[in-house]
Motif scaffolding. Structure first.
Motif, PDB file in Angstrom:
ATOM      1  N   GLN A 167     -51.805 -45.605 -48.440  1.00 10.98           N
ATOM      2  CA  GLN A 167     -51.770 -46.472 -47.218  1.00 10.98           C
ATOM      3  C   GLN A 167     -51.576 -45.718 -45.889  1.00 10.98           C
ATOM      4  OE1 GLN A 167     -48.942 -49.712 -47.664  1.00 10.98           O
ATOM      5  NE2 GLN A 167     -49.415 -50.713 -45.652  1.00 10.98           N
ATOM      6  N   ASP A 168     -50.403 -44.757 -45.922  1.00 10.35           N
ATOM      7  CA  ASP A 168     -50.094 -44.005 -44.952  1.00 10.35           C
ATOM      8  C   ASP A 168     -51.134 -43.102 -44.582  1.00 10.35           C
ATOM      9  OD1 ASP A 168     -47.466 -44.770 -44.751  1.00 10.35           O
ATOM     10  OD2 ASP A 168     -46.594 -43.523 -46.142  1.00 10.35           O
ATOM     11  N   PHE A 169     -51.805 -42.486 -45.400  1.00 12.84           N
ATOM     12  CA  PHE A 169     -53.117 -41.834 -45.114  1.00 12.84           C
ATOM     13  C   PHE A 169     -54.129 -42.632 -44.646  1.00 12.84           C
ATOM     14  CE2 PHE A 169     -51.798 -38.258 -48.273  1.00 12.84           C
ATOM     15  CZ  PHE A 169     -52.432 -37.486 -47.668  1.00 12.84           C
ATOM     16  N   GLY A 170     -54.236 -43.977 -44.800  1.00 12.62           N
ATOM     17  CA  GLY A 170     -55.234 -44.726 -44.077  1.00 12.62           C
ATOM     18  C   GLY A 170     -54.769 -45.054 -42.687  1.00 12.62           C
ATOM     19  N   VAL A 171     -53.463 -45.241 -42.250  1.00 16.10           N
ATOM     20  CA  VAL A 171     -53.089 -45.472 -40.909  1.00 16.10           C
ATOM     21  C   VAL A 171     -53.236 -44.281 -40.175  1.00 16.10           C
ATOM     22  CG1 VAL A 171     -51.143 -45.801 -39.678  1.00 16.10           C
ATOM     23  CG2 VAL A 171     -51.369 -47.268 -41.903  1.00 16.10           C
ATOM     24  N   LYS A 172     -52.903 -42.957 -40.746  1.00 12.40           N
ATOM     25  CA  LYS A 172     -52.967 -41.766 -40.034  1.00 12.40           C
ATOM     26  C   LYS A 172     -54.650 -41.486 -39.819  1.00 12.40           C
ATOM     27  CE  LYS A 172     -48.631 -41.145 -40.002  1.00 12.40           C
ATOM     28  NZ  LYS A 172     -47.800 -41.394 -38.521  1.00 12.40           N
ATOM     29  N   HIS A 225     -52.172 -31.616 -43.814  1.00  9.18           N
ATOM     30  CA  HIS A 225     -53.160 -31.127 -45.047  1.00  9.18           C
ATOM     31  C   HIS A 225     -52.567 -30.175 -45.996  1.00  9.18           C
ATOM     32  CE1 HIS A 225     -57.178 -31.168 -46.877  1.00  9.18           C
ATOM     33  NE2 HIS A 225     -57.181 -29.763 -46.810  1.00  9.18           N
ATOM     34  N   ARG A 226     -51.907 -29.231 -45.289  1.00  8.50           N
ATOM     35  CA  ARG A 226     -50.950 -28.258 -46.069  1.00  8.50           C
ATOM     36  C   ARG A 226     -49.886 -28.831 -47.055  1.00  8.50           C
ATOM     37  NH1 ARG A 226     -50.302 -24.710 -41.025  1.00  8.50           N
ATOM     38  NH2 ARG A 226     -52.268 -23.912 -40.802  1.00  8.50           N
ATOM     39  N   ALA A 227     -49.233 -30.066 -46.112  1.00  9.94           N
ATOM     40  CA  ALA A 227     -48.077 -30.867 -47.252  1.00  9.94           C
ATOM     41  C   ALA A 227     -48.850 -31.494 -48.200  1.00  9.94           C
ATOM     42  CB  ALA A 227     -47.664 -31.610 -46.260  1.00  9.94           C
ATOM     43  N   LEU A 228     -50.006 -32.138 -48.028  1.00  9.64           N
ATOM     44  CA  LEU A 228     -50.532 -32.705 -49.018  1.00  9.64           C
ATOM     45  C   LEU A 228     -51.043 -31.813 -50.158  1.00  9.64           C
ATOM     46  CD1 LEU A 228     -52.089 -35.315 -50.150  1.00  9.64           C
ATOM     47  CD2 LEU A 228     -54.163 -34.703 -48.963  1.00  9.64           C
ATOM     48  N   TYR A 266     -56.271 -37.021 -50.637  1.00 10.38           N
ATOM     49  CA  TYR A 266     -57.144 -35.674 -50.160  1.00 10.38           C
ATOM     50  C   TYR A 266     -58.413 -35.863 -49.684  1.00 10.38           C
ATOM     51  CZ  TYR A 266     -58.668 -31.004 -50.700  1.00 10.38           C
ATOM     52  OH  TYR A 266     -59.373 -29.920 -50.309  1.00 10.38           O
ATOM     53  N   ALA A 267     -59.427 -36.925 -50.224  1.00  2.00           N
ATOM     54  CA  ALA A 267     -60.443 -37.098 -49.832  1.00  2.00           C
ATOM     55  C   ALA A 267     -60.337 -37.531 -48.155  1.00  2.00           C
ATOM     56  CB  ALA A 267     -61.282 -38.135 -50.358  1.00  2.00           C
ATOM     57  N   GLN A 268     -59.355 -38.491 -47.954  1.00  2.00           N
ATOM     58  CA  GLN A 268     -59.250 -38.954 -46.679  1.00  2.00           C
ATOM     59  C   GLN A 268     -58.869 -37.712 -45.605  1.00  2.00           C
ATOM     60  OE1 GLN A 268     -56.366 -42.097 -46.877  1.00  2.00           O
ATOM     61  NE2 GLN A 268     -57.776 -43.594 -47.552  1.00  2.00           N
ATOM     62  N   SER A 269     -57.922 -37.006 -46.013  1.00  2.00           N
ATOM     63  CA  SER A 269     -57.252 -35.691 -44.969  1.00  2.00           C
ATOM     64  C   SER A 269     -58.552 -34.942 -45.129  1.00  2.00           C
ATOM     65  CB  SER A 269     -56.082 -35.290 -45.732  1.00  2.00           C
ATOM     66  OG  SER A 269     -55.906 -33.986 -45.043  1.00  2.00           O
ATOM     67  N   PHE A 270     -59.289 -34.411 -45.955  1.00  2.00           N
ATOM     68  CA  PHE A 270     -60.689 -33.712 -45.940  1.00  2.00           C
ATOM     69  C   PHE A 270     -61.456 -34.286 -45.131  1.00  2.00           C
ATOM     70  CE2 PHE A 270     -64.388 -31.696 -47.105  1.00  2.00           C
ATOM     71  CZ  PHE A 270     -64.035 -30.447 -47.554  1.00  2.00           C
ATOM     72  N   HIS A 271     -61.727 -35.613 -45.051  1.00  2.00           N
ATOM     73  CA  HIS A 271     -62.812 -36.310 -44.153  1.00  2.00           C
ATOM     74  C   HIS A 271     -62.220 -36.010 -42.572  1.00  2.00           C
ATOM     75  CE1 HIS A 271     -65.679 -39.114 -42.530  1.00  2.00           C
ATOM     76  NE2 HIS A 271     -64.655 -39.679 -42.007  1.00  2.00           N
ATOM     77  N   ILE A 298     -67.703 -19.877 -36.942  1.00  2.00           N
ATOM     78  CA  ILE A 298     -67.465 -21.073 -37.481  1.00  2.00           C
ATOM     79  C   ILE A 298     -66.950 -20.714 -38.791  1.00  2.00           C
ATOM     80  CG2 ILE A 298     -68.262 -23.038 -37.993  1.00  2.00           C
ATOM     81  CD1 ILE A 298     -70.328 -22.947 -35.529  1.00  2.00           C
ATOM     82  N   ARG A 299     -65.903 -21.230 -39.451  1.00  2.00           N
ATOM     83  CA  ARG A 299     -65.409 -21.282 -40.628  1.00  2.00           C
ATOM     84  C   ARG A 299     -65.118 -22.896 -41.276  1.00  2.00           C
ATOM     85  NH1 ARG A 299     -63.736 -16.265 -42.336  1.00  2.00           N
ATOM     86  NH2 ARG A 299     -62.218 -17.270 -43.681  1.00  2.00           N
ATOM     87  N   LEU A 300     -64.899 -22.953 -42.316  1.00  4.16           N
ATOM     88  CA  LEU A 300     -64.724 -24.317 -42.819  1.00  4.16           C
ATOM     89  C   LEU A 300     -63.075 -24.316 -43.069  1.00  4.16           C
ATOM     90  CD1 LEU A 300     -66.324 -26.768 -43.876  1.00  4.16           C
ATOM     91  CD2 LEU A 300     -66.355 -26.024 -46.046  1.00  4.16           C
ATOM     92  N   TRP A 301     -62.587 -25.176 -42.139  1.00  5.11           N
ATOM     93  CA  TRP A 301     -61.034 -25.299 -42.186  1.00  5.11           C
ATOM     94  C   TRP A 301     -60.436 -25.644 -43.498  1.00  5.11           C
ATOM     95  CZ3 TRP A 301     -60.547 -28.232 -36.695  1.00  5.11           C
ATOM     96  CH2 TRP A 301     -61.036 -27.221 -35.780  1.00  5.11           C
ATOM     97  N   ALA A 302     -61.009 -26.649 -44.115  1.00  5.38           N
ATOM     98  CA  ALA A 302     -60.562 -27.014 -45.227  1.00  5.38           C
ATOM     99  C   ALA A 302     -60.265 -26.240 -46.492  1.00  5.38           C
ATOM    100  CB  ALA A 302     -61.359 -28.417 -45.856  1.00  5.38           C
TER     101      ALA A 302
END
Length: 754
Positions: A167-172, A225-228, A266-271, A298-302
């Motif tokens: 839920q927190d991920f959804g709000v953020k 993302h790192r914390a996750l 993780y999918a939400q944060s990656f998106h 250009i690099r892939l940040w994830a």
């Protein structure tokens, strides 16, 4: 209503009536009784009503016609008056030409200024409207980022770091996506403005505010993302002891262990991270195109966020393995290989869902892992080696360590690229492919590239000198010294292998050493750097080798007084080696990789290209040098053979003794047989034809140059001697007399005189 007969009335079909007509009839004739003869009074009332309506409409139409006529006449009258006024003005201006011309010019200038002023007003209006729209969007963006509840700027995710629920991920995510959408809208307006206008100050102001927002948004997004990642055990532990012992047990991948809320979060944060990177890439591409700013790689940040904590753990072990670099390469390869499955299965679907075009999870993963190792070598290994290389006492040791490290890099690059053998590199940008080679450390440091090239050249030359000390270095395989057969002459000149060129073993060794230098730089990701390396090593190596061939020829010490067969063989060895190496250099220059390097060189030096100093072949100068060596020494052999023949036939000029001429021909035949056996077919063809041409002119010029009158006997003897001469060249062609045109003409004259 007299004379009205319902039978003669033709009524329209019901379906052809308009809606208003149908409604009117339905209102007044609801039943059959309403239209019967008993309701004649009602029909009379309706008829009176309709007659009144028609009269009203006719009166209105007449009024409209009258009004239209009056207004038309009024407009025509006004038009005539305006036309008359303009005509009077024109006549007045024409009457006084001096003042009239000035007034016309004044009116024209005023009209032009008025048009410019109107255009300026329109331009300002557009500017103000665009500025207000951008101000509103930027303001909304700053409200989203800097006014998220009670969070201070730069700390908008403070509470989030301890609550990792879906839920927190959804709000953020919702708040971040709203900010990203606002920035995309801003970018869309800026792009549209740049297509039509050049409001640089406005764009710089907006870019500054958006960059300031991104400076807060990006670090916080990456931190979350790192914390996750840390919450579900990333990075995993690295068992370095197993690397040292040679064990390669597979590592557990935490990405494959995610489930439920962890996987969804993780999918939400990656998106969000991908959306933010896509926006960043779009802005950087626009700045590079329109503002002239440097384009960023250009690099892939994830992927980078997965690699960063791994790099910290790996570098701890790298420092311990400074004297054993092979362990560094083994550890990086093992981690890269073991986690490939999770990267492909988990991240690639997320990348595709984020609509990041031309991105491959596997390629980004391999590139990032290679970057770990190249970064460590750039900071901690090569700088120390480069400093030690400057000390004379340490040079040999540094060269050994440096070349050993390059060997490990080349092998490692092949291993890493083999992990991507099923990937399509056509869609992956060249700027990103740069990272899939540790040799990239030399692309950014030309001084290190120069040191490496010197080491490779010195090592290759050292190996060639060892080959030259071998007695077999200049040997030619006896089984390939075939006889010159006229029937197979076409096949003979299709030279491809060393044996077909009759080249000595040293030529093959030189080419092999050069090929090794080329192979070692094949993974250099920058084409121009690769071209510079090949120029500094392979090209210079062949210049040295051509000097070796030249010295080998000079040591033969050929002279007309004594033409030894072994000395001719020595010269043939150098000529054959030069011919073989020349053909290989031409073959290499036609290869696609060398064509790319040549194009890169031409593009980097456009001034010389415009002045016409550009060659089409990569090894053009080296090929010219070898070809010149071949030509010079072939002509040297031809000159020596002709001089010796002249010396042997001096007595024949005075005594006309056929035995002297036959002995000279026999000596020439023996020398040609030696050359035929040891010289490659193409050069031998040029040689014997040149000898034949020289003999043709020599015999006709020196023997028959004076006022000589031949007797019949002398004519017969001369004809016989010439037939012997033709027989010397008979093994090389079907009609040798065709190559002696002057002698052939003299024989015809003698036959006619006899």
């Amino acid at each position: 209503m007299e004379g009205w007969d319902p039978q003669n009335l033709i009524l329209p079909e019901v379906g052809k009536l308009c809606r208003s007509q149908s409604e009117y009839l339905d209102q007044h004739f609801k039943t059959q009784k309403d239209v019967s003869s008993s309701s004649i009074s009602s029909s009379s009332c309706l008829l009176s009503e309709w007659t009144k309506h028609c009269s009203d409409y006719n009166n209105r139409l007449l009024h409209l016609r009258t009004t239209l006529m009056d207004r038309t006449l009024s407009w025509i009258s006004s038009s005539f008056r305006a036309k008359a006024s303009l005509s009077n003005l024109n006549l007045t201006l024409s009457a006084s030409s001096q003042y009239g011309t000035a007034l016309k010019r004044l009116l024209g200038e005023e009209l032009r200024l008025l048009a410019l002023q109107l255009h300026r007003i329109h331009f300002i209006r557009q500017y103000v409207e665009t500025a207000l729209r951008l101000e509103a969007l930027v303001g909304d963006l700053e409200d989203v980022v800097f006014s998220s509840g009670n969070c201070r700027p730069g700390n908008m995710f403070a509470k989030f770091s301890t609550l990792l629920t879906s839920q927190d991920f959804g709000v953020k995510e919702e708040r971040l996506l709203k900010a990203i959408k606002a920035m995309n809208d801003i970018e869309e307006i800026i792009v549209n403005v740049e297509k039509a206008q050049q409001w640089h100050h406005l764009l710089k102001s907006v870019d500054h505010r958006v960059d300031k927002t991104l400076a807060v948004l990006r670090p916080e997004t990456l931190a979350e993302h790192r914390a996750l990642l840390a919450s579900f055990g990333w990075p995993p532990k690295l068992l370095a002891s197993k690397v040292e012992s040679g064990g390669l047990s597979k590592l557990l991948n935490p990405l494959l262990l995610m489930h439920g809320d962890e996987k969804k979060s993780y999918a939400q944060s990656f998106h969000v991270l991908c959306a933010l990177q896509q926006l960043h890439s779009r802005r950087e591409a626009r700045k590079f195109k329109t503002l002239g700013q440097k384009e960023c790689e250009i690099r892939l940040w994830a992927i980078d966020e997965l690699v960063s904590p791994l790099a910290v753990r790996m570098e701890y072990h790298f420092v311990k393995w400074a004297e054993q670099p092979e362990f560094m390469f083994a550890l990086v390869y093992r981690v890269t290989r073991d986690f490939m499955e999770g990267i492909s299965d988990i991240l690639q679907p997320l990348i595709d869902a984020a609509r990041l075009r031309s991105y491959s999870a596997n390629e980004a993963w391999v590139s990032a892992m290679v970057h770990i190792l190249s970064g460590f070598l750039t900071k901690n290994v090569f700088p120390a080696l480069a400093e030690r290389y400057k000390e004379k006492d340490m040079k040999l040791e540094v060269i050994s360590l440096w070349l050993h490290l390059v060997d490990l890099i080349v092998a490692f690059d092949k291993q890493m690229q083999s992990l991507l053998r099923y990937e399509t590199c056509l869609l992956f940008p060249d700027a990103q492919r740069r990272g899939i080679s540790v040799l990239i450390v030399f692309c950014d440091r030309p001084d290190w590239l120069k040191i490496w090239a010197k080491m490779e050249l010195k090592d290759g030359w050292k190996k060639l000198k060892a080959v030259l000390k071998d007695a077999k270095a200049w040997q030619i395989d006896d089984k390939h010294r075939f006889d010159f057969d006229v029937s197979t002459i076409c096949e003979t000149f299709l030279l491809s292998s060393r044996e077909a060129h009759k080249a000595p073993f040293v030529a093959e060794s030189a080419l092999k050493l050069a090929q090794e230098m080329i192979d070692r730089c094949q993974t250099l990701p920058v084409i121009l750097a690769r071209a510079k390396f090949v120029r500094s090593t392979v090209a210079r190596f062949f210049w040295y080798f051509s000097n070796v061939l030249l010295l080998h020829c000079r040591n033969a010490e050929l002279s007309p007084e004594e033409v030894d067969g072994s000395l001719l063989v020595r010269a043939c060895e150098s000529i054959n080696a030069a011919r073989y190496v020349e053909s290989k250099l031409q073959e290499w220059s036609d290869d696609a990789s060398f064509l790319e390097m040549k194009i890169a060189e031409n593009n980097s030096n456009m001034e010389e290209q415009q002045q016409g100093f550009c060659d089409d072949c990569f090894f053009e100068e080296e090929i010219k040098c070898l070809a010149e060596l071949e030509t010079n020494w072939l002509m040297e052999i031809v000159a020596i053979l002709l001089c010796q023949f002249e010396n042997l036939t001096l007595e024949y000029n005075h005594t006309e003794d056929s035995n002297v001429f036959i002995e000279a021909l026999q000596s020439l035949k023996n020398q040609l047989n030696v050359l035929k056996k040891n010289l490659n077919g193409k050069d031998f063809l040029d040689l014997w034809r040149s000898v034949a041409d020289g003999l043709d002119h020599f015999i006709c010029g020196s023997i028959l140059g004076g006022d000589v009158k031949f007797s019949k006997k002398q004519s017969n003897e001369f004809g016989t001697d010439m037939q012997v001469l033709f027989l010397v060249f008979q093994p090389f062609c079907a009609r040798p007399e065709a190559f002696f045109p002057c002698i052939r003409d003299i024989l015809k004259l003698l036959a006619m005189g006899g």
